[in-house]
Write an enzyme that holds these catalytic residues in place. Structure first.
Site, PDB file in Angstrom:
ATOM      1  N   ARG A  16       0.863  -1.187   0.000  1.00 47.69           N
ATOM      2  CA  ARG A  16       0.000   0.000   0.000  1.00 47.69           C
ATOM      3  C   ARG A  16       0.897   1.234   0.000  1.00 47.69           C
ATOM      4  O   ARG A  16       1.693   1.413   0.930  1.00 47.69           O
ATOM      5  CB  ARG A  16      -0.875   0.043   1.264  1.00 47.69           C
ATOM      6  CG  ARG A  16      -1.653  -1.245   1.567  1.00 47.69           C
ATOM      7  CD  ARG A  16      -2.963  -1.310   0.810  1.00 47.69           C
ATOM      8  NE  ARG A  16      -3.601  -2.608   0.962  1.00 47.69           N
ATOM      9  CZ  ARG A  16      -4.621  -2.861   1.801  1.00 47.69           C
ATOM     10  NH1 ARG A  16      -5.083  -1.898   2.570  1.00 47.69           N
ATOM     11  NH2 ARG A  16      -5.154  -4.066   1.848  1.00 47.69           N
ATOM     12  N   GLU A  67       1.039   4.069   1.148  1.00 51.44           N
ATOM     13  CA  GLU A  67       0.408   4.925   2.154  1.00 51.44           C
ATOM     14  C   GLU A  67       1.121   6.276   2.160  1.00 51.44           C
ATOM     15  O   GLU A  67       2.307   6.347   2.458  1.00 51.44           O
ATOM     16  CB  GLU A  67       0.499   4.288   3.550  1.00 51.44           C
ATOM     17  CG  GLU A  67      -0.198   2.946   3.691  1.00 51.44           C
ATOM     18  CD  GLU A  67      -1.718   3.058   3.701  1.00 51.44           C
ATOM     19  OE1 GLU A  67      -2.235   4.196   3.752  1.00 51.44           O
ATOM     20  OE2 GLU A  67      -2.377   2.001   3.641  1.00 51.44           O
ATOM     21  N   ARG A  69       0.174   3.175  12.536  1.00 47.83           N
ATOM     22  CA  ARG A  69      -0.509   1.901  12.267  1.00 47.83           C
ATOM     23  C   ARG A  69      -0.478   1.476  10.802  1.00 47.83           C
ATOM     24  O   ARG A  69      -1.105   0.492  10.440  1.00 47.83           O
ATOM     25  CB  ARG A  69      -1.949   1.962  12.781  1.00 47.83           C
ATOM     26  CG  ARG A  69      -2.707   3.169  12.285  1.00 47.83           C
ATOM     27  CD  ARG A  69      -3.944   3.396  13.123  1.00 47.83           C
ATOM     28  NE  ARG A  69      -5.138   3.129  12.354  1.00 47.83           N
ATOM     29  CZ  ARG A  69      -6.276   2.706  12.888  1.00 47.83           C
ATOM     30  NH1 ARG A  69      -6.368   2.461  14.168  1.00 47.83           N
ATOM     31  NH2 ARG A  69      -7.331   2.508  12.146  1.00 47.83           N
ATOM     32  N   HIS A  70       0.221   2.237   9.963  1.00 52.74           N
ATOM     33  CA  HIS A  70       0.277   1.904   8.540  1.00 52.74           C
ATOM     34  C   HIS A  70       1.708   1.658   8.079  1.00 52.74           C
ATOM     35  O   HIS A  70       2.607   2.425   8.396  1.00 52.74           O
ATOM     36  CB  HIS A  70      -0.312   3.039   7.694  1.00 52.74           C
ATOM     37  CG  HIS A  70      -1.790   3.156   7.827  1.00 52.74           C
ATOM     38  ND1 HIS A  70      -2.386   4.061   8.664  1.00 52.74           N
ATOM     39  CD2 HIS A  70      -2.785   2.461   7.244  1.00 52.74           C
ATOM     40  CE1 HIS A  70      -3.704   3.922   8.586  1.00 52.74           C
ATOM     41  NE2 HIS A  70      -3.982   2.947   7.742  1.00 52.74           N
ATOM     42  N   GLU A 116      -8.357  -1.356  14.436  1.00 55.28           N
ATOM     43  CA  GLU A 116      -8.871  -2.285  13.423  1.00 55.28           C
ATOM     44  C   GLU A 116      -7.807  -3.328  13.106  1.00 55.28           C
ATOM     45  O   GLU A 116      -6.703  -2.994  12.705  1.00 55.28           O
ATOM     46  CB  GLU A 116      -9.212  -1.508  12.145  1.00 55.28           C
ATOM     47  CG  GLU A 116      -9.643  -2.428  11.014  1.00 55.28           C
ATOM     48  CD  GLU A 116      -9.482  -1.786   9.643  1.00 55.28           C
ATOM     49  OE1 GLU A 116      -9.847  -0.608   9.476  1.00 55.28           O
ATOM     50  OE2 GLU A 116      -8.980  -2.482   8.740  1.00 55.28           O
ATOM     51  N   SER A 147     -10.560  -6.694   8.303  1.00 52.99           N
ATOM     52  CA  SER A 147     -11.716  -6.299   7.495  1.00 52.99           C
ATOM     53  C   SER A 147     -12.218  -7.543   6.799  1.00 52.99           C
ATOM     54  O   SER A 147     -11.405  -8.386   6.392  1.00 52.99           O
ATOM     55  CB  SER A 147     -11.321  -5.307   6.408  1.00 52.99           C
ATOM     56  OG  SER A 147     -11.287  -4.038   6.914  1.00 52.99           O
ATOM     57  N   ARG A 169      -0.282  -5.624  12.785  1.00 51.25           N
ATOM     58  CA  ARG A 169      -1.275  -5.014  13.699  1.00 51.25           C
ATOM     59  C   ARG A 169      -1.556  -5.953  14.862  1.00 51.25           C
ATOM     60  O   ARG A 169      -1.709  -5.531  16.002  1.00 51.25           O
ATOM     61  CB  ARG A 169      -2.580  -4.738  12.952  1.00 51.25           C
ATOM     62  CG  ARG A 169      -2.466  -3.609  11.964  1.00 51.25           C
ATOM     63  CD  ARG A 169      -3.326  -2.429  12.362  1.00 51.25           C
ATOM     64  NE  ARG A 169      -3.202  -1.383  11.368  1.00 51.25           N
ATOM     65  CZ  ARG A 169      -4.217  -0.878  10.676  1.00 51.25           C
ATOM     66  NH1 ARG A 169      -5.444  -1.331  10.897  1.00 51.25           N
ATOM     67  NH2 ARG A 169      -4.021   0.067   9.807  1.00 51.25           N
TER      68      ARG A 169
HETATM   69  P1  AMO Z   1      -8.050  -3.943   4.447  1.00 47.83           P
HETATM   70  O1  AMO Z   1      -7.540  -2.993   3.436  1.00 47.83           O
HETATM   71  O2  AMO Z   1      -8.919  -3.376   5.512  1.00 47.83           O
HETATM   72  O3  AMO Z   1      -8.906  -5.092   3.762  1.00 47.83           O
HETATM   73  O4  AMO Z   1      -6.823  -4.694   5.113  1.00 47.83           O
HETATM   74  C1  AMO Z   1      -7.016  -5.779   5.997  1.00 47.83           C
HETATM   75  C2  AMO Z   1      -6.230  -5.598   7.275  1.00 47.83           C
HETATM   76  O5  AMO Z   1      -4.857  -5.360   6.982  1.00 47.83           O
HETATM   77  C3  AMO Z   1      -4.305  -4.453   7.913  1.00 47.83           C
HETATM   78  N1  AMO Z   1      -3.808  -3.272   7.214  1.00 47.83           N
HETATM   79  C4  AMO Z   1      -2.589  -2.730   7.400  1.00 47.83           C
HETATM   80  N2  AMO Z   1      -1.584  -3.062   8.216  1.00 47.83           N
HETATM   81  C5  AMO Z   1      -0.447  -2.320   8.146  1.00 47.83           C
HETATM   82  N3  AMO Z   1      -0.282  -1.280   7.303  1.00 47.83           N
HETATM   83  C6  AMO Z   1      -1.258  -0.918   6.461  1.00 47.83           C
HETATM   84  N4  AMO Z   1      -1.060   0.080   5.592  1.00 47.83           N
HETATM   85  C7  AMO Z   1      -2.491  -1.649   6.484  1.00 47.83           C
HETATM   86  N5  AMO Z   1      -3.652  -1.568   5.803  1.00 47.83           N
HETATM   87  C8  AMO Z   1      -4.429  -2.561   6.254  1.00 47.83           C
HETATM   88  C9  AMO Z   1      -5.392  -4.117   8.901  1.00 47.83           C
HETATM   89  C10 AMO Z   1      -6.633  -4.385   8.101  1.00 47.83           C
HETATM   90  O6  AMO Z   1      -7.737  -4.662   8.908  1.00 47.83           O
HETATM   91  N6  AMO Z   1      -9.338  -7.207   0.849  1.00 47.83           N
HETATM   92  C11 AMO Z   1      -9.675  -6.709   2.173  1.00 47.83           C
HETATM   93  C12 AMO Z   1      -9.866  -7.823   3.165  1.00 47.83           C
HETATM   94  C13 AMO Z   1     -11.067  -8.695   2.934  1.00 47.83           C
HETATM   95  O7  AMO Z   1     -12.181  -8.152   2.796  1.00 47.83           O
HETATM   96  O8  AMO Z   1     -10.895  -9.920   2.907  1.00 47.83           O
HETATM   97  C14 AMO Z   1      -8.562  -5.776   2.644  1.00 47.83           C
HETATM   98  O9  AMO Z   1      -7.463  -5.764   2.158  1.00 47.83           O
HETATM   99  O10 AMO Z   1      -5.236  -5.013   9.987  1.00 47.83           O
END
Ligand code: AMO
Length: 448
Positions: A228, A230, A236-237, A371, A374, A422
């Site tokens: 990502r 970001e 947290r990212h 979170e 998801s 996380r």
């Molecule tokens: P989502 O984008 O919410 O869902 O990501 C799922 C989980 O991944 C973690 N997460 C991260 N951890 C660290 N850095 C980040 N930048 C980051 N972004 C997300 C979180 C989050 O809850 N395809 C959907 C999932 C699904 O529906 O099956 C998805 O990617 O813990």
């Protein structure tokens, strides 16, 4: 006659043929004093006293104390700075004063590589006082600190629990491509790469592939990196993290998915307790109790609890913290599920609630106020995908290969993704997710 082919035994050869003893097994020699043992590891710490030197050797299981009294060996230890790799052959000697009750005496030391340079932090100190930038800039060596190692021990044990429970429940582990032709989560934070002269992306998730593979295996999971771009520095990212993805077919609705999620999280916590007991002890991890069912709130009620306006489209980090506090207070739970997020604000593949399509059959799991997961039931009919993409003003073409699967019979299905960093971050209540990632990637960091 095999015995005739044995090599001549020189004393050095004889020593190297001794089986290796791991640091954690040294205390067992309390019953076998005088036995020769061989340790291999890193010089963790040297302490020179008058007439003797203590040498603490560290391996993957812990540390062992070696006592050096012989003058020439004491001199040799001077040339073995901390972090040099060594082999020690010596005599196991019970001593009530030694850590674990047994130390190694009369050692013969062999250096296994060059003398080590001085690391960025003193790895032998029980507590780490250096700041996060120093720890991350020098992760190659700072990860050797037992407390930093322990974070990943928690991650590794969690992965075993994740895989074991899904294997038991009939899931197949898959690995999907990380070079992909369309964004899966949103167009906003994708990394573009040059793929033989045409643009491609680093996968933001295995979302499309895990859904397509439900059409093959019914139940799949994947452990892998996701990317990502970001644009913000948050605690947290990360720009790359480990995603634990699950997808299963033939569900009634997203509650069937949440049941699997509950079992997975319980198995991860249990596996940490059993397999990473020493890391749990060292870091004084407060392991979560995973309830038989997660307390669950509808998105509308979650907003009301946090005091947010009713038209808020999503939960902010502050809302999540408030919901974490609510779950603790009302249910004595570290976990709370929020379901029914607004359909318009979830990914296009989310299944609307048939009773009121403004809300979706999607959910988040909040763990200790952050979170963690998801998930959702997904659309499973081709025409529904076409309508959902059109409604969002998205072209069909970039998704053609994915959408094609839905013409050939995909069952009602759903799934979720857990962010590994996380999870570990909340287990140890880290203030920054970078503390628990091995080699974090973010806006500023592409090495080590
Ligand atoms: P989502 O984008 O919410 O869902 O990501 C799922 C989980 O991944 C973690 N997460 C991260 N951890 C660290 N850095 C980040 N930048 C980051 N972004 C997300 C979180 C989050 O809850 N395809 C959907 C999932 C699904 O529906 O099956 C998805 O990617 O813990």
């Amino acid at each position: 006659m095999a015995s005739l082919r044995l090599p001549q035994r020189s004393p050095a050869n004889a020593a190297s043929r001794l089986p290796r003893t791991l640091a954690r097994d040294v205390p067992a020699y309390a019953d076998r004093p005088g036995e020769r043992i061989r340790l291999s590891g890193w010089v963790h710490r040297r302490r020179r006293l008058s007439g003797l030197t203590f040498l603490v050797v560290r391996d993957r299981t812990g540390t062992a104390q070696v006592v050096v009294k012989d003058e020439s060996t004491i001199e040799q230890v001077e040339g073995l700075p901390e972090e040099t790799t060594v082999e020690v052959v010596g005599i196991a000697s019970p001593n009530g004063q030694a850590p674990g009750g047994v130390e190694v005496v009369d050692p013969t030391l062999t250096r296994l590589g060059d003398p080590a340079e001085t690391p960025a932090i003193e790895l032998w100190r029980p507590k780490i006082s250096a700041g996060l930038p120093t720890l991350l800039d020098h992760a190659q060596t700072t990860l050797r600190h037992p407390r930093r190692q322990a974070h990943w021990q928690l991650a590794a044990a969690s992965l075993r629990g994740f895989r074991d429970t899904l294997d038991e429940q009939g899931f197949t582990e898959v690995h999907s491509p990380k070079l992909v032709e369309s964004a899966t989560e949103s167009g906003a934070n994708v990394f573009t790469v040059d793929y033989f002269g045409r643009p491609a992306y680093l996968a933001q998730s295995p979302q499309f592939y895990k859904q397509v593979l439900v059409g093959v295996f019914e139940r799949v999971y994947e452990v892998g990196p996701v990317f990502r771009a970001e644009p913000h520095d948050t605690v947290r990212h990360l720009a790359e993290f480990v995603s634990l993805d699950v997808e299963l077919g033939f569900i009634a609705d997203h509650h069937d998915v949440i049941k699997v999620l509950r079992d997975v999280v319980a198995a991860m916590a249990h596996s940490v307790e059993i397999r990473a007991a020493s890391a749990v002890g060292l870091l004084e991890v407060d392991l979560p109790r995973v309830p038989a069912e997660f307390p669950t709130l509808h998105f509308r009620d979650a907003l009301a609890i946090t005091g947010a306006p009713a038209d808020e489209p999503d939960l902010s980090p502050a809302h999540e913290r408030a919901l974490g506090a609510w779950a603790k207070q009302e249910h004595d739970s570290d976990f709370v599920v929020v379901e029914g997020f607004p359909t318009a604000h979830r990914a296009f593949y989310s299944h609307p609630d048939p009773a009121d399509p403004r809300w979706s059959r999607s959910f988040d799991l909040i763990f200790r106020g952050v979170e963690l997961v998801s998930g959702a039931q997904r659309l499973h009919r081709y025409d529904d995908y076409v309508a959902a993409l059109q409604q969002r003003g998205l072209a069909l073409e970039p998704f053609a290969a994915y959408l094609d699967a839905f013409r050939y019979g995909i069952p009602p299905h759903g799934g979720f993704a857990i962010g590994l960093e996380r999870w570990v971050g909340r287990l140890v209540e880290a203030t920054n997710i970078r503390q628990v990632a091995l080699f974090p990637r973010d806006l500023h960091r592409l090495a080590p």
